[in-house]
Scaffold this motif. Sequence first.
Motif, PDB file in Angstrom:
ATOM      1  N   ARG A 187    -119.948 -18.005  56.138  1.00 37.23           N
ATOM      2  CA  ARG A 187    -119.236 -19.024  55.388  1.00 37.23           C
ATOM      3  C   ARG A 187    -117.810 -19.113  55.886  1.00 37.23           C
ATOM      4  N   ASP A 188    -117.275 -20.334  55.950  1.00 34.49           N
ATOM      5  CA  ASP A 188    -115.909 -20.524  56.407  1.00 34.49           C
ATOM      6  C   ASP A 188    -114.942 -19.766  55.507  1.00 34.49           C
ATOM      7  N   THR A 189    -113.897 -19.251  56.097  1.00 39.81           N
ATOM      8  CA  THR A 189    -112.865 -18.569  55.329  1.00 39.81           C
ATOM      9  C   THR A 189    -111.565 -19.329  55.470  1.00 39.81           C
ATOM     10  N   GLY A 190    -110.668 -19.083  54.532  1.00 41.43           N
ATOM     11  CA  GLY A 190    -109.384 -19.757  54.561  1.00 41.43           C
ATOM     12  C   GLY A 190    -108.438 -19.139  55.578  1.00 41.43           C
ATOM     13  N   ARG A 191    -107.299 -19.804  55.754  1.00 41.51           N
ATOM     14  CA  ARG A 191    -106.266 -19.297  56.653  1.00 41.51           C
ATOM     15  C   ARG A 191    -105.447 -18.230  55.952  1.00 41.51           C
ATOM     16  N   THR A 192    -104.918 -17.309  56.740  1.00 39.68           N
ATOM     17  CA  THR A 192    -104.083 -16.232  56.208  1.00 39.68           C
ATOM     18  C   THR A 192    -102.733 -16.267  56.900  1.00 39.68           C
ATOM     19  N   LEU A 193    -101.672 -16.280  56.106  1.00 41.11           N
ATOM     20  CA  LEU A 193    -100.308 -16.340  56.614  1.00 41.11           C
ATOM     21  C   LEU A 193     -99.520 -15.145  56.086  1.00 41.11           C
ATOM     22  N   ALA A 194     -98.994 -14.325  56.984  1.00 40.77           N
ATOM     23  CA  ALA A 194     -98.189 -13.176  56.595  1.00 40.77           C
ATOM     24  C   ALA A 194     -96.707 -13.526  56.665  1.00 40.77           C
ATOM     25  N   GLU A 204    -112.287 -10.745  51.675  1.00 38.59           N
ATOM     26  CA  GLU A 204    -112.789 -11.349  50.437  1.00 38.59           C
ATOM     27  C   GLU A 204    -111.803 -12.360  49.865  1.00 38.59           C
ATOM     28  N   MET A 205    -110.504 -12.071  49.927  1.00 37.25           N
ATOM     29  CA  MET A 205    -109.533 -13.036  49.408  1.00 37.25           C
ATOM     30  C   MET A 205    -109.500 -14.295  50.265  1.00 37.25           C
ATOM     31  N   SER A 206    -109.773 -14.155  51.559  1.00 41.54           N
ATOM     32  CA  SER A 206    -109.826 -15.322  52.432  1.00 41.54           C
ATOM     33  C   SER A 206    -111.021 -16.204  52.112  1.00 41.54           C
ATOM     34  N   ARG A 207    -112.051 -15.624  51.513  1.00 39.98           N
ATOM     35  CA  ARG A 207    -113.194 -16.415  51.067  1.00 39.98           C
ATOM     36  C   ARG A 207    -112.900 -17.092  49.738  1.00 39.98           C
ATOM     37  N   LEU A 208    -112.020 -16.503  48.952  1.00 38.44           N
ATOM     38  CA  LEU A 208    -111.719 -17.041  47.627  1.00 38.44           C
ATOM     39  C   LEU A 208    -110.702 -18.172  47.685  1.00 38.44           C
ATOM     40  N   PHE A 209    -109.784 -18.116  48.670  1.00 35.95           N
ATOM     41  CA  PHE A 209    -108.713 -19.115  48.771  1.00 35.95           C
ATOM     42  C   PHE A 209    -108.753 -19.799  50.134  1.00 35.95           C
ATOM     43  N   ASP A 210    -108.313 -21.052  50.147  1.00 39.35           N
ATOM     44  CA  ASP A 210    -108.220 -21.774  51.413  1.00 39.35           C
ATOM     45  C   ASP A 210    -106.976 -21.375  52.202  1.00 39.35           C
TER      46      ASP A 210
END
Length: 393
Positions: free
Chosen positions: A123-130, A233-239
Motif C-alpha cells: 500500500r502507498d505510504t505518505g511522505r516523511t519530512l524531518a 506505520e505512521m507513514s501509512r496513517l498520514f499522507d
Amino acid sequence: MSADTITVTLAVRDPEAKRVLAQAARECPGVHLNGEGPGPVDLLVFEPGAEPGAELDRLERARRDGRVGEVFLVGREPSPELLIRAIRAGVTEFLPLPATARDLAEALARSRERRGGGREQARDTGRTLAVIGAKPGVGASTVAVNLALETNRSHPGRVGLLDLREPQGETPYFLDLECAYTWEEVVNNLARLDCTFLDSIITRHSSGLGLLPAPADGRAKLDGPAREHLLAEMSRLFDLLVLDAGVAGEQAIDLMRRVDGAVLVLNPTLPCLARARAFLEELRRQGLADKVRLAMNRHLAESEIDPVEASEVLGHALDWLLPDDARSALSALNQGRAVAEAAPKSRLARTLRRMAADLGGFAEAPAARPGFLGLLRRLRSGGKTASQGLGVA
C-alpha cells in the motif's frame, strides 16, 4: 490442510449470529471452521459477555501466548472505551449485529490483505519530512510544528507530527495539547503496533493534525528497529508525516536514510554554522545531501553573517530566511497556536506559509474504505455506526 488456509473459531453467543457466520465461513475459500475446543487458532470471532473487560484481558493473554492469532469482535455498537480496550487486546475487525455473511467475507478479505495473501503490491505510504536543528535552541521545533499546521490547513487530518527530540520533546506546548500517550506506548507495545493501535494513542489537534509526542521524563528510548517500525506505520496513517527530529547527529543521519526530505534549521552564528557544515559534510559522504534543504532562522537584514557568505561556508544554498521575530514566535508558543494565527501579518508567518507551500505538496489520499479507525472517529464524534465490517487500514 493448505498452508494458506485460515482456521476460524466462532466464540459467538447469539445463536442466529453464530449460524449466519458459520455458514458464511464455510462458503469462504481457504477457511477451515473449527469448534471451540483447545488448540491454536488463526482467527477467533468473539462476542463478549457480561464482563467484557475481563474477557478481553484473557484474550490478550491468549494472543501473547500464541494460542490465538487475529481477533474479530462481534456485538452491538460498542462504546469508545470498549473499542479502545479491544484494540489494545489485539482486535482488528468489528462485525455489528445482526450479523451478515457479507460482513464476515469482507473482513476476511481484509485479513488476507494484512497477511499479504491478497495484495499484489504494498500500500502507498505518505511522505516523511524531518526537521533537524543544527544545534540546540535554533528554533527547529517552532519550524516543525508550524510547517505541520500550515500543511494541515489545506489537507486537514492528513498530516501527522512525530516528536523525536531527546531527552524530552516540547511539541504539546506549541499546540496547547494535553496528551494521554506518547511514543513510549509504542516501545511498550511493539507487537501490537499497527495503524489502528497508533490511531488510538495519537492526540488530535482541533485542526485535525495528529500528534505523537515524546515522553516527558526522557527515560524511554526509541531504538533503531522500533523507530523504523513506528515511522513505517505512521507513514501509512498520514499522507505527510513531519518529524521534529532533534539535533544534527548520529540519529539524524539514520533518519536521513529513511525520510523523503529534510529541513536543516540553523542560526546566523559561527558555532551554528560550524555544526551545520560538519553535518552537511557527513551527509555528502553518505550520499544523502540532496535530501536536505536549509532554513536560516532568526535572520537579521544587517547581520554580520551575510547569507551569501554563509552559503559559501556551508557549500549549500540557503532555501529560506526566517526573519528574527521573537515577539511573534513567543506569542504563538505561549498561546499554543500557529504563528499564522497568533501573528498573521508578520513576516515570520508569511515565510512559514511559503515554506509549507514549498514542502507540503503530496498526492491525493487513496479512496476511503471501511475501517476500525472510521468507527472510532464516528463514535468519538457521536455519529452513527455503519453496518459493515471494520478493517485495519
